[in-house]
Write a protein that holds these residues in place. Structure first.
Motif, short mmCIF file in Angstrom:
data_model
loop_
_atom_site.label_atom_id
_atom_site.label_comp_id
_atom_site.label_asym_id
_atom_site.label_seq_id
_atom_site.Cartn_x
_atom_site.Cartn_y
_atom_site.Cartn_z
N GLU A 169 0.84 -1.20 -0.06
CA GLU A 169 0.10 0.10 0.07
C GLU A 169 0.92 1.37 0.01
O GLU A 169 0.53 2.28 -0.59
CB GLU A 169 -0.89 0.02 1.17
N SER A 173 0.62 4.11 -2.91
CA SER A 173 0.91 5.75 -2.46
C SER A 173 1.86 6.35 -3.23
O SER A 173 1.80 7.69 -3.60
CB SER A 173 0.96 5.65 -1.08
N THR A 178 -4.42 6.40 -6.21
CA THR A 178 -5.44 6.61 -5.10
C THR A 178 -6.63 5.79 -5.40
O THR A 178 -7.70 5.91 -4.78
CB THR A 178 -5.81 7.97 -5.21
N SER A 192 -3.97 2.93 -14.97
CA SER A 192 -4.93 3.14 -13.99
C SER A 192 -6.42 2.88 -14.75
O SER A 192 -6.87 3.25 -15.75
CB SER A 192 -5.02 4.51 -13.44
N GLY A 221 -6.09 6.73 -10.10
CA GLY A 221 -7.34 6.80 -9.32
C GLY A 221 -8.33 7.76 -10.25
O GLY A 221 -9.49 7.71 -9.94
N GLY A 231 -12.07 3.80 -5.64
CA GLY A 231 -11.29 4.66 -5.02
C GLY A 231 -11.91 4.60 -3.43
O GLY A 231 -13.09 3.92 -3.17
#
Length: 240
Positions: A169, A173, A178, A192, A221, A231
């Motif tokens: 995670e 980030s 996101t 994405s 995201g 998200g």
């Protein structure tokens, strides 16, 4: 070449995006040289472990009525079925996925990660009953080829593989992700959302041929046409 896929079992677009990516990978000339690694991403790390019905959760997240939420879930189901995926709407629920991610890391050590992930998606989206029911995770681990006693031990030890989940995670980030699904090709190209299979084909070819840093396809995201994602605020809903 390594393809890393960040996803969450609660995310329907991860289920759909995985199918689209795999369709692209099937026809990729160098598919035998592609290693696929699944990474952890919790859409809601604070979600309770007790399962809750999905439709009321959708209604709360989007500020819509239950009928609208049911229609949104129906549209996602239709999109999944168009990809050849089973999708059971009635009675579907959601809960904290941290234990599932820990178990996937345990499965990875034994070469059974892909098998367990497929079973988790099947249990959550394609079968009646809850994927989060007590004892269900160990049952699925055994079905994936893991030792049931060891799987139960991992589940009982809250610290087991917890750092591995958090490391995944943190990496997501740091890359600016996101939402999920989030695909990273050799740490050079990011894709994405649940993009069309053709986009994944292009990404595979570009990542294979390129030796330079490449831009992100789709925002980390951010929703774009054909690249729906989930998200912290919820999942994109296909529009008619």
């Amino acid at each position: 070449m390594r393809v890393e896929i960040w996803s969450d079992i609660n995310c329907p677009w991860c289920y759909i995006g995985k199918a689209r990516f795999e369709r692209a990978l099937e026809t990729f000339p160098h598919r035998a040289d592609v290693e696929v690694v699944h990474r952890s991403f919790e859409l809601d790390a604070r979600a309770p472990h007790q399962a809750r019905p999905v439709v009321p959760l959708l209604a709360a997240k989007y500020g819509m009525g239950l009928e609208q939420a049911e229609a949104a879930e129906q549209r996602i189901a239709e999109t999944a079925r168009a990809e050849g995926l089973a999708y059971v709407r009635a009675g579907r629920d959601a809960a904290n996925s941290f234990d599932m991610h820990r178990m996937l890391h345990f499965a990875a050590e034994h070469g059974r990660q892909a098998a367990l992930l497929d079973l988790l998606y099947r249990a959550n989206f394609a079968e009646e009953g809850s994927a989060f029911a007590p004892g269900r995770l160990v049952e699925l681990a055994v079905e994936a080829g893991l030792d049931g006693t060891e799987a139960a031990r991992v589940l009982a030890d809250r610290a087991a593989y917890a750092d591995a989940v958090r490391e995944d995670e943190a990496t997501a980030s740091a890359m600016g992700a996101t939402g999920v699904p989030f695909f990273v090709f050799d740490r050079r190209l990011g894709v994405s959302g649940a993009q069309p299979a053709e986009t994944f084909t292009a990404a595979l070819e570009q990542a294979w041929d390129s030796r330079t840093v490449l831009p992100l396809i789709g925002g980390g995201g951010e929703d774009r046409e054909g690249g729906e994602a989930c998200g912290p605020e919820g999942c994109a809903v296909p529009q008619r």
